[in-house]
Design a protein around this motif. Structure first.
Motif, short mmCIF file in Angstrom:
data_model
loop_
_atom_site.label_atom_id
_atom_site.label_comp_id
_atom_site.label_asym_id
_atom_site.label_seq_id
_atom_site.Cartn_x
_atom_site.Cartn_y
_atom_site.Cartn_z
N ILE A 14 -56.07 -4.35 -46.28
CA ILE A 14 -55.34 -4.25 -45.00
C ILE A 14 -54.39 -5.43 -44.82
O ILE A 14 -53.24 -5.29 -44.48
N ILE A 15 -54.91 -6.62 -45.10
CA ILE A 15 -54.12 -7.84 -44.86
C ILE A 15 -53.79 -8.53 -46.18
O ILE A 15 -54.68 -8.72 -47.02
N ALA A 16 -52.53 -8.91 -46.37
CA ALA A 16 -52.17 -9.69 -47.56
C ALA A 16 -52.29 -11.18 -47.27
O ALA A 16 -52.70 -11.96 -48.12
N GLY A 17 -51.92 -11.58 -46.05
CA GLY A 17 -52.03 -13.00 -45.76
C GLY A 17 -51.44 -13.40 -44.42
O GLY A 17 -50.87 -12.58 -43.70
N VAL A 18 -51.61 -14.69 -44.11
CA VAL A 18 -51.07 -15.28 -42.88
C VAL A 18 -50.06 -16.34 -43.32
O VAL A 18 -50.38 -17.15 -44.19
N GLU A 76 -30.31 -23.74 -24.30
CA GLU A 76 -31.43 -24.67 -24.53
C GLU A 76 -31.92 -24.49 -25.96
O GLU A 76 -32.18 -23.37 -26.39
N THR A 77 -32.03 -25.60 -26.69
CA THR A 77 -32.52 -25.52 -28.07
C THR A 77 -33.86 -26.23 -28.18
O THR A 77 -34.02 -27.35 -27.67
N ASP A 78 -34.82 -25.58 -28.80
CA ASP A 78 -36.17 -26.14 -28.93
C ASP A 78 -36.56 -26.10 -30.40
O ASP A 78 -36.72 -25.03 -30.99
N GLU A 79 -36.69 -27.29 -31.00
CA GLU A 79 -37.01 -27.34 -32.43
C GLU A 79 -38.51 -27.46 -32.68
O GLU A 79 -38.96 -27.41 -33.82
N ASN A 80 -39.26 -27.63 -31.61
CA ASN A 80 -40.68 -27.93 -31.76
C ASN A 80 -41.53 -26.65 -31.77
O ASN A 80 -42.52 -26.54 -31.06
N ILE A 81 -41.10 -25.67 -32.57
CA ILE A 81 -41.81 -24.39 -32.57
C ILE A 81 -42.36 -24.06 -33.96
O ILE A 81 -41.91 -24.63 -34.97
N ALA A 82 -43.31 -23.13 -34.00
CA ALA A 82 -43.79 -22.58 -35.27
C ALA A 82 -43.73 -21.07 -35.17
O ALA A 82 -43.91 -20.50 -34.09
N LYS A 83 -43.42 -20.44 -36.30
CA LYS A 83 -43.52 -18.98 -36.35
C LYS A 83 -44.75 -18.66 -37.19
O LYS A 83 -44.90 -19.20 -38.29
N ILE A 84 -45.59 -17.82 -36.67
CA ILE A 84 -46.83 -17.48 -37.38
C ILE A 84 -46.87 -15.98 -37.58
O ILE A 84 -46.63 -15.21 -36.64
N SER A 85 -47.14 -15.55 -38.81
CA SER A 85 -47.05 -14.12 -39.13
C SER A 85 -48.27 -13.65 -39.88
O SER A 85 -48.80 -14.35 -40.74
N LEU A 86 -48.65 -12.43 -39.56
CA LEU A 86 -49.71 -11.73 -40.30
C LEU A 86 -49.04 -10.61 -41.08
O LEU A 86 -48.26 -9.85 -40.51
N VAL A 87 -49.33 -10.52 -42.38
CA VAL A 87 -48.64 -9.54 -43.23
C VAL A 87 -49.66 -8.67 -43.97
O VAL A 87 -50.65 -9.18 -44.49
N GLY A 88 -49.41 -7.39 -44.02
CA GLY A 88 -50.27 -6.51 -44.82
C GLY A 88 -49.78 -5.07 -44.78
O GLY A 88 -49.54 -4.54 -43.70
N ALA A 89 -49.62 -4.47 -45.96
CA ALA A 89 -49.13 -3.09 -46.00
C ALA A 89 -50.15 -2.13 -45.39
O ALA A 89 -49.78 -1.11 -44.81
N GLY A 90 -51.45 -2.48 -45.46
CA GLY A 90 -52.49 -1.62 -44.91
C GLY A 90 -52.48 -1.60 -43.38
O GLY A 90 -53.14 -0.75 -42.77
N MET A 91 -51.73 -2.53 -42.75
CA MET A 91 -51.66 -2.57 -41.28
C MET A 91 -51.10 -1.28 -40.70
O MET A 91 -51.46 -0.88 -39.59
N ARG A 92 -50.21 -0.65 -41.47
CA ARG A 92 -49.59 0.60 -41.03
C ARG A 92 -50.61 1.63 -40.56
O ARG A 92 -50.39 2.35 -39.62
N SER A 93 -51.71 1.71 -41.32
CA SER A 93 -52.65 2.80 -41.07
C SER A 93 -53.97 2.33 -40.46
O SER A 93 -54.95 3.07 -40.45
N HIS A 94 -53.99 1.09 -39.96
CA HIS A 94 -55.24 0.61 -39.36
C HIS A 94 -55.04 0.21 -37.91
O HIS A 94 -54.33 -0.77 -37.64
N PRO A 95 -55.66 0.93 -36.97
CA PRO A 95 -55.52 0.54 -35.57
C PRO A 95 -56.29 -0.76 -35.32
O PRO A 95 -57.18 -1.12 -36.08
#
Ligand code: ADP
Ligand code: ASP
Ligand code: MG
Length: 442
Positions: free
Chosen positions: A275-279, A360-379
């Motif tokens: 379901i999940i490939a990684g964070v 307004e510009t804010d450089e103090n941010i993080a983008k966090i992502s969850l990736v997985g092809a199986g996410m498509r079919s898992h509620p």
């Protein structure tokens, strides 16, 4: 394209790329030279691509900035490409001492032809005649990564940070290599960056699509355009450590493709997609909010056009009711931190025409992502994801999703806690501890 089975001991062609931490000092270079010679002795043909030693590229960038706040792209590229020229020459010397002939080539000499966009040039052709010539004369070609030459201007270009991976895959495609090996400072691709999640789990294989999403989300273990290129030309990538003999991770089109895996590795195919490939996390973005934008058709288009005109890619975009209390809206988006000043300048030029109130510009941010092809079919994936972030006490500032990814923006200082919480919530924590062999993580 016919690829030869390496595991069966038949001679094959390997393109092997060694990252900066793998060639960081003289002793690392001697270790890598030995590894290359071992591959050659095992009967394979090998073409080597090298990055600059250790943090050389960052140090050269620091030097340039001390001299000039905004150096001309042509000169900056000329400076940065010197880093890879150092490693290619010293590696060739070390191999020569082991009794094998090695010949170093700049990107230009190796036939990496690009457009003329300094700092992020695109490959337009690969003409590796000299590399083929060297191979036919039983020499080991060592190519400087991350660089090419512009077809139009004949100037030296760079492919973008981390671009040696792209050099390697492009050469592997042009030479019909059996595999492109990417040697780095961790044992392969993990379910999260081992530098911030020690319990990250190494994945034996991953698809091009998932790796592209992870790379786009900030997992710098592979350069995004290298994975795109590998997918287009069907080049199998093998990510592994130059410090260990562990098997590493294969990046291929289809995890169930037993025939492809059989040629490259002893590990079998996977029948069902996890379901999940990684964070992934990315600290390299800034958030720009255009405040008090008139709420009428065409204004969002005008904002995005003016940023696009500066050649800047936007990532996440959100529009909501303006904090300024009027009937206006605020438009918020993320851009690479290195380009945020340019984006702001560009927008300021169009301020009167677009009619917004402020930026307004804010450089103090993080983008966090969850990736997985199986996410498509898992509620329930989103529910678990947001609960994990909430339980970690982390506030979400922006959200965006694709079919196989969920991304949020948080405060930069919350990135580690959020990534660790998400990783644990999806049961990805391993029993062991991931090893980081070298590098400064810069
Ligand atoms: P190189 O100099 O060999 O190109 P990089 O620093 O570009 O190495 O990439 C390797 C680094 O990528 C690792 O040290 C690790 O900190 C980071 N990384 C981020 N996400 C991941 C991941 N999912 N799996 C493995 N490494 C990752
Ligand atoms: N030396 C370049 C960089 O640091 C290219 C690379 O390492 O891939 O970005
Ligand atoms: Mg890299």
């Amino acid at each position: 394209m016919v690829r030869l089975p390496l595991e069966l001991g038949v001679m094959g062609l390997v393109v092997a790329k060694f990252g900066g931490s793998s060639v960081a000092d003289a002793s690392s270079i001697l270790r890598v030279a030995k590894r290359i010679v071992d591959t050659k002795r095992a009967g394979h043909q090998i073409v080597v691509v090298v990055s600059a030693m250790g943090d050389t590229t960052d140090e050269l960038l620091d030097l340039a900035r001390e001299v000039s706040p905004n150096p001309p792209g042509r000169e900056l590229d000329m400076l940065l490409t010197a880093g890879e020229r150092i490693s290619m020459a010293v590696l060739a010397m070390a191999i020569s001492d082991l009794g094998y002939e090695a010949r170093s080539y700049t990107g230009s000499q190796a036939g990496l032809i690009t457009d003329s966009t300094h700092g992020k040039a695109r490959i337009v052709d690969v003409t590796p005649d000299r590399i083929q010539q060297a191979l036919s004369e039983n020499a080991i070609p060592i190519v400087a990564g991350f660089q090419g030459v512009s077809a139009d201007t004949k100037d030296i270009t760079t492919l973008g940070r981390g671009g040696s991976d792209l050099t390697a895959v492009a050469l592997a495609a042009a030479l019909y290599a059996d595999v492109c090996e990417i040697y780095t400072d961790v044992d392969g691709i993990f379910s999260a960056d081992p530098r911030i999640v020690p319990k990250a789990r190494q994945v034996p294989r991953i698809t091009y699509d998932e790796m592209m999403e992870l790379a786009a989300a900030g997992a710098k273990v592979l350069h995004l355009r290298c994975v795109e290129y590998a997918k287009r030309f069907d080049v199998p990538i093998h990510v592994r450590s130059s410090f260990s003999d562990k098997e590493g991770t294969f990046v291929i089109a289809d995890l169930a493709d037993q025939s492809k895996l059989e040629k490259l590795s002893k590990v079998g195919a996977i029948m069902e997609q996890p379901i999940i490939a990684g964070v992934a996390h990315d600290l390299g973005d800034a958030k720009i909010t255009v405040v008090g934008v008139p709420d009428r058709p065409g204004t969002a288009a005008a904002i995005f056009q003016s940023v696009a005109d500066a050649g800047i890619n936007m990532d996440m975009i959100v529009q909501n009711v303006s904090a300024s209390g009027s009937s206006k809206t605020d438009v918020t988006f993320t851009v690479p931190v290195a380009e945020s000043a340019k984006a702001e300048l560009q927008l300021r030029k169009a301020q009167v025409q677009i009619g917004f109130e402020d930026i307004e510009t804010d450089e103090n941010i993080a983008k966090i992502s969850l990736v997985g092809a199986g996410m498509r079919s898992h509620p329930g994936v989103s529910a678990t994801f947001f609960k994990a972030i909430a339980d970690a006490g982390v506030n979400v500032e922006m959200i965006s999703t694709s079919e196989i990814r969920i991304s949020v923006v948080t405060r930069a200082e919350d990135a580690k806690a959020a990534v660790q919480a998400i990783h644990a919530a999806f049961g990805l924590d391993s029993d062991g501890e991931a090893v980081v062999y070298g590098g400064t993580g810069r």
